[in-house]
Design a protein around this motif. Structure first.
Motif, PDB file in Angstrom:
ATOM      1  N   ASN A   1       0.803  -1.225   0.000  1.00  0.00           N
ATOM      2  CA  ASN A   1       0.000   0.000   0.000  1.00  0.00           C
ATOM      3  C   ASN A   1       0.835   1.274   0.000  1.00  0.00           C
ATOM      4  O   ASN A   1       0.282   2.372  -0.174  1.00  0.00           O
ATOM      5  N   GLN A   2       2.152   1.139   0.151  1.00  0.00           N
ATOM      6  CA  GLN A   2       3.041   2.294   0.074  1.00  0.00           C
ATOM      7  C   GLN A   2       3.857   2.306  -1.219  1.00  0.00           C
ATOM      8  O   GLN A   2       4.576   3.271  -1.490  1.00  0.00           O
ATOM      9  N   LEU A   3       3.728   1.236  -2.010  1.00  0.00           N
ATOM     10  CA  LEU A   3       4.521   1.106  -3.235  1.00  0.00           C
ATOM     11  C   LEU A   3       3.921   1.901  -4.391  1.00  0.00           C
ATOM     12  O   LEU A   3       2.698   2.004  -4.525  1.00  0.00           O
ATOM     13  N   GLU A   4       4.795   2.406  -5.240  1.00  0.00           N
ATOM     14  CA  GLU A   4       4.367   2.974  -6.514  1.00  0.00           C
ATOM     15  C   GLU A   4       4.183   1.835  -7.521  1.00  0.00           C
ATOM     16  O   GLU A   4       4.637   0.711  -7.301  1.00  0.00           O
ATOM     17  N   ALA A   5       3.533   2.138  -8.632  1.00  0.00           N
ATOM     18  CA  ALA A   5       3.351   1.148  -9.687  1.00  0.00           C
ATOM     19  C   ALA A   5       4.708   0.672 -10.186  1.00  0.00           C
ATOM     20  O   ALA A   5       5.655   1.449 -10.295  1.00  0.00           O
ATOM     21  N   GLY A   6       4.798  -0.622 -10.483  1.00  0.00           N
ATOM     22  CA  GLY A   6       6.040  -1.202 -10.966  1.00  0.00           C
ATOM     23  C   GLY A   6       5.988  -2.708 -10.838  1.00  0.00           C
ATOM     24  O   GLY A   6       4.997  -3.283 -10.358  1.00  0.00           O
ATOM     25  N   LYS A   7       7.059  -3.358 -11.245  1.00  0.00           N
ATOM     26  CA  LYS A   7       7.108  -4.815 -11.263  1.00  0.00           C
ATOM     27  C   LYS A   7       6.851  -5.416  -9.888  1.00  0.00           C
ATOM     28  O   LYS A   7       6.138  -6.418  -9.762  1.00  0.00           O
ATOM     29  N   GLU A   8       7.393  -4.796  -8.843  1.00  0.00           N
ATOM     30  CA  GLU A   8       7.236  -5.337  -7.500  1.00  0.00           C
ATOM     31  C   GLU A   8       5.783  -5.273  -7.048  1.00  0.00           C
ATOM     32  O   GLU A   8       5.253  -6.237  -6.485  1.00  0.00           O
ATOM     33  N   ARG A   9       5.121  -4.154  -7.290  1.00  0.00           N
ATOM     34  CA  ARG A   9       3.705  -4.031  -6.899  1.00  0.00           C
ATOM     35  C   ARG A   9       2.845  -5.029  -7.685  1.00  0.00           C
ATOM     36  O   ARG A   9       1.921  -5.632  -7.137  1.00  0.00           O
ATOM     37  N   SER A  10       3.142  -5.210  -8.970  1.00  0.00           N
ATOM     38  CA  SER A  10       2.381  -6.154  -9.782  1.00  0.00           C
ATOM     39  C   SER A  10       2.536  -7.582  -9.269  1.00  0.00           C
ATOM     40  O   SER A  10       1.560  -8.337  -9.179  1.00  0.00           O
ATOM     41  N   ALA A  11       3.763  -7.967  -8.931  1.00  0.00           N
ATOM     42  CA  ALA A  11       3.992  -9.319  -8.423  1.00  0.00           C
ATOM     43  C   ALA A  11       3.274  -9.531  -7.098  1.00  0.00           C
ATOM     44  O   ALA A  11       2.715 -10.610  -6.843  1.00  0.00           O
ATOM     45  N   LEU A  12       3.263  -8.507  -6.244  1.00  0.00           N
ATOM     46  CA  LEU A  12       2.556  -8.623  -4.970  1.00  0.00           C
ATOM     47  C   LEU A  12       1.048  -8.699  -5.174  1.00  0.00           C
ATOM     48  O   LEU A  12       0.341  -9.385  -4.422  1.00  0.00           O
ATOM     49  N   PHE A  13       0.543  -8.007  -6.188  1.00  0.00           N
ATOM     50  CA  PHE A  13      -0.895  -8.087  -6.475  1.00  0.00           C
ATOM     51  C   PHE A  13      -1.289  -9.531  -6.803  1.00  0.00           C
ATOM     52  O   PHE A  13      -2.330 -10.022  -6.361  1.00  0.00           O
ATOM     53  N   LEU A  14      -0.442 -10.218  -7.565  1.00  0.00           N
ATOM     54  CA  LEU A  14      -0.685 -11.632  -7.847  1.00  0.00           C
ATOM     55  C   LEU A  14      -0.573 -12.459  -6.570  1.00  0.00           C
ATOM     56  O   LEU A  14      -1.401 -13.353  -6.327  1.00  0.00           O
ATOM     57  N   TYR A  15       0.423 -12.180  -5.755  1.00  0.00           N
ATOM     58  CA  TYR A  15       0.579 -12.876  -4.478  1.00  0.00           C
ATOM     59  C   TYR A  15      -0.682 -12.748  -3.619  1.00  0.00           C
ATOM     60  O   TYR A  15      -1.184 -13.736  -3.069  1.00  0.00           O
ATOM     61  N   PHE A  16      -1.234 -11.531  -3.501  1.00  0.00           N
ATOM     62  CA  PHE A  16      -2.436 -11.332  -2.690  1.00  0.00           C
ATOM     63  C   PHE A  16      -3.640 -12.047  -3.284  1.00  0.00           C
ATOM     64  O   PHE A  16      -4.497 -12.529  -2.557  1.00  0.00           O
TER      65      PHE A  16
END
Length: 277
Positions: A105-120
């Motif tokens: 929830n503190q991350l900007e858009a990017g590869k890391e946020r996208s991967a975490l979205f899949l994780y969640f």
């Protein structure tokens, strides 16, 4: 085509509220050939994965969803391997889940946020996608013994995504992008089945009755410029009124698989409104 034989279709890599996997025979049977398939509410992309068009315009107002699709399209196998790093035993702990959620929830858009979205999506409760009024992702921990990593499904999606354009935009913008010969399939947040049932807030904006009515109007207007539109929704009196100008409205029963009570999933009435060009 029988609706009782869904297993020959490609499953999406995301769990998604109101997913249309079991309705694919009904939906695909009524989608005509066209220059391009446009989905203003792409969700998991299950219709895109199983439809056969030369080009696709896939849209949603959820930036996390669209950014994930874009990163998968760009990164392909390397991005899939990156996502797999989050699917570990150490990350399948309640404390770690909430730590990652706070970080997300503190991350900007990017590869890391996208991967975490899949994780969640795979570690969160019931595959839900939900945000609070401040825009923070707030789905609770799912308590799954061993969450499935959809590696094969990601590979299939990445390959087909090379023919698709992903846009973070509202349904009005998607209809404005349609042209003569295009096909539009709409799977909006559903109308409530009753005045007390209201599962529409998968984004912080929600989806109002006025927007539901506007969607029907836009489908009717697009019909006049040679665009075919199909819209899925609950089969209610309100839905029948909204879509009363459609060329055809089909009605059928469907097993509803998204519910707060996973053991209480009953049949519901579904409709498919067709605005034929």
């Amino acid at each position: 085509m029988s609706i009782a034989q869904p297993l020959k279709f490609q499953r999406p890599f995301l769990k998604w509220a109101g997913g249309k996997f079991r309705l694919l025979p009904k939906i695909l049977h009524h989608l005509p050939q066209g220059k391009k398939l446009i989905e203003p509410f792409v969700g998991s992309g299950v219709v895109f994965l199983n439809a056969d068009y030369d080009r696709y315009l896939l849209a949603d107002i959820n930036p996390d969803l669209i950014n994930l699709f874009r990163d998968l399209k760009r990164g392909k196998t390397s991005f899939i391997h990156y996502c797999a790093n989050y699917f570990t035993e150490a990350n399948n702990k309640e404390k770690r889940f909430y730590e990652l959620r706070e970080y997300f929830n503190q991350l900007e858009a990017g590869k890391e946020r996208s991967a975490l979205f899949l994780y969640f999506n795979r570690h969160g409760y019931n595959g839900l996608c939900r945000y609070n009024r401040s825009g923070g992702f707030n789905v609770p921990f799912g308590r799954y013994k061993r969450p499935y990593f959809p590696g094969h499904e990601l590979e299939v999606f990445a390959a087909k995504a090379q023919k698709a354009e992903f846009r973070c935009q509202n349904f009005r913008q998607s209809f404005n992008a349609s042209r003569n010969g295009d096909v539009v399939y709409c799977d909006p947040p559903y109308l409530p089945q009753s005045l007390t049932a209201n599962f529409t807030d998968y984004t912080k904006q929600g989806f109002s009755y006025d927007q539901q009515a506007e969607l029907g109007f836009l489908a009717e207007r697009a019909q006049g410029k040679g665009v075919f539109t199909a819209i899925s929704n609950h089969d209610t009196l309100v839905a029948r009124e909204i879509y009363h100008r459609a060329s055809t409205v089909l009605h059928f029963d469907v097993q509803r698989f998204i519910s707060c009570d996973g053991n209480n999933r009953s049949k519901a009435k579904e409709l498919l409104a067709l605005y034929k060009s």
